[in-house]
Design a protein around this motif. Sequence first.
Motif, short mmCIF file in Angstrom:
data_model
loop_
_atom_site.label_atom_id
_atom_site.label_comp_id
_atom_site.label_asym_id
_atom_site.label_seq_id
_atom_site.Cartn_x
_atom_site.Cartn_y
_atom_site.Cartn_z
N UNK A 231 0.85 -1.19 0.00
CA UNK A 231 0.00 0.00 0.00
C UNK A 231 0.89 1.24 0.00
N UNK A 232 0.54 2.17 -0.86
CA UNK A 232 1.26 3.43 -0.97
C UNK A 232 0.48 4.49 -0.21
N UNK A 233 1.15 5.19 0.70
CA UNK A 233 0.49 6.24 1.46
C UNK A 233 1.43 7.42 1.60
N UNK A 234 0.90 8.56 1.97
CA UNK A 234 1.75 9.73 2.13
C UNK A 234 0.95 10.98 2.39
N UNK A 235 1.67 12.08 2.42
CA UNK A 235 1.07 13.39 2.65
C UNK A 235 1.90 14.41 1.89
N UNK A 236 1.25 15.24 1.08
CA UNK A 236 1.96 16.21 0.24
C UNK A 236 1.36 17.59 0.41
N UNK A 237 2.20 18.63 0.39
CA UNK A 237 1.66 19.99 0.37
C UNK A 237 0.98 20.24 -0.98
#
Length: 474
Positions: A231-237
Amino acid sequence: MERMNHSGADVLVAQIDQAMTGLAELLAEPALAHFESIHPAFEALEKVFARKAGLDAAFAWAADMNEAGLKVGSSRSTDYLMQRLDISRAEATARLRRGKALYDPPVEPEPEPDDDPVADDDATRAAAREKAERERKAQAAARGREAAGEKRAVIDEELRNLSPHATPGFNELLDRALEFAQSNAVGVVRHWLREQVRLANRSVSRLHESNRAFNRRYVSLSEPDEHGGVRLSGYLPADMAAALSEALNPARSNILDGTALKTTEGMSMGKKRAHLLTAMCRNFLNDKTLNLKGIGSIVVSMTLDELENMRVDDVFPTNTGHLLDPFALIRLGEARSDGFVIHAQDGQPLHAGTGKRTAGVMQRIALFASELVCSHPDCDRPMSECQAHHLIPAARGGPTSISNLTWLCWGHHRDNNDDRDPVSPFGWADRDEESGRVGHRRRAGAPVMVNGTPAARRSGAAKVRARRGEASVV
């Protein structure tokens, strides 16, 4: 107090052990237990164990203050907690983080910039001092609060979203949350605290929060599931999210890996984006490899027998820690930047085939094939998170050859005792003379302990050793 530190704790733990043994005997045959008689005691036991989460945090903090990692040959307290308490890295990190929140002196953030250039500086400083004093009092109160580990984990998770400049501050909300948790369920605690964090963050000026989203940026991949997927997860501006969104817009291009898609009918938006993301990564690895450190591509390890008798359900390990089936290998083989290492009957690299590579990189590929992961015992960090290490330092004439190289993750590489100093608490990577395998020697004269994790056993060399009946761990 000194006597208590040395002997009193042992007595108390022995009493707990005796009590747990007695309780276990009561439920040795659960079907025969008289539930009406015992359920009040076990309900009370759960409340007693709520205190353990606080003790865990205090002990973790004490371990960190006393450099407990040195007891296991490491500079990190988390390694001590993992090995001596037999807990996971995630749990060790969580306990240490809670301990720091409760016992580290509260950090006073820099005054928040005011939108009004003529604001009273004295009033601003006074408000900051008042907030700092409230934080200190709240932290002291929080140390006496009891909450079960599950509730503390929820509180940890939600408070990570609190701005360091919010009012109320971290310790104030921590104390309130622990108090709220005493009489509310886990789910209620989560929703309540999430709302409190949201309201607290509203007090922070937009000027001070301008880079908050950027500072929280990350992308992560989960461990492979039972199907081999992640699973690919993250947080981006916003700017990064916009760039990624546009790059993954199927309307921009129907070209993937240099080949036009024959059809997109029946393919969901998510699947289209997955294909585009993979194509971009593949093009980057093919065209930009020289600008990367290390390998910068995917390497597959297998035995000669596996290559000649490949089955549809076979999987093969890679330097990134993922297992590839034959269909994935077919897709992989189309790229210039990926390598395949084949092992001979004695486990040594027989062939390393790839695109345009230097001799130094080929050595690294062959080295990976023999070890697959960090060679330190019980470490499963994949090669993509490791550094090549000289067993005999280059400064002492150690050659850059496969026989003098091993993979160490950044943490174990940092702790390696290159000088093999007998006074140092750290050991060093060394090769076992009998088996020829590289492992960790804690001190001079001690045996070499090699990596026997499931990840290390997936390498082609390990499979050859297993077939030859060699022990997997020294």
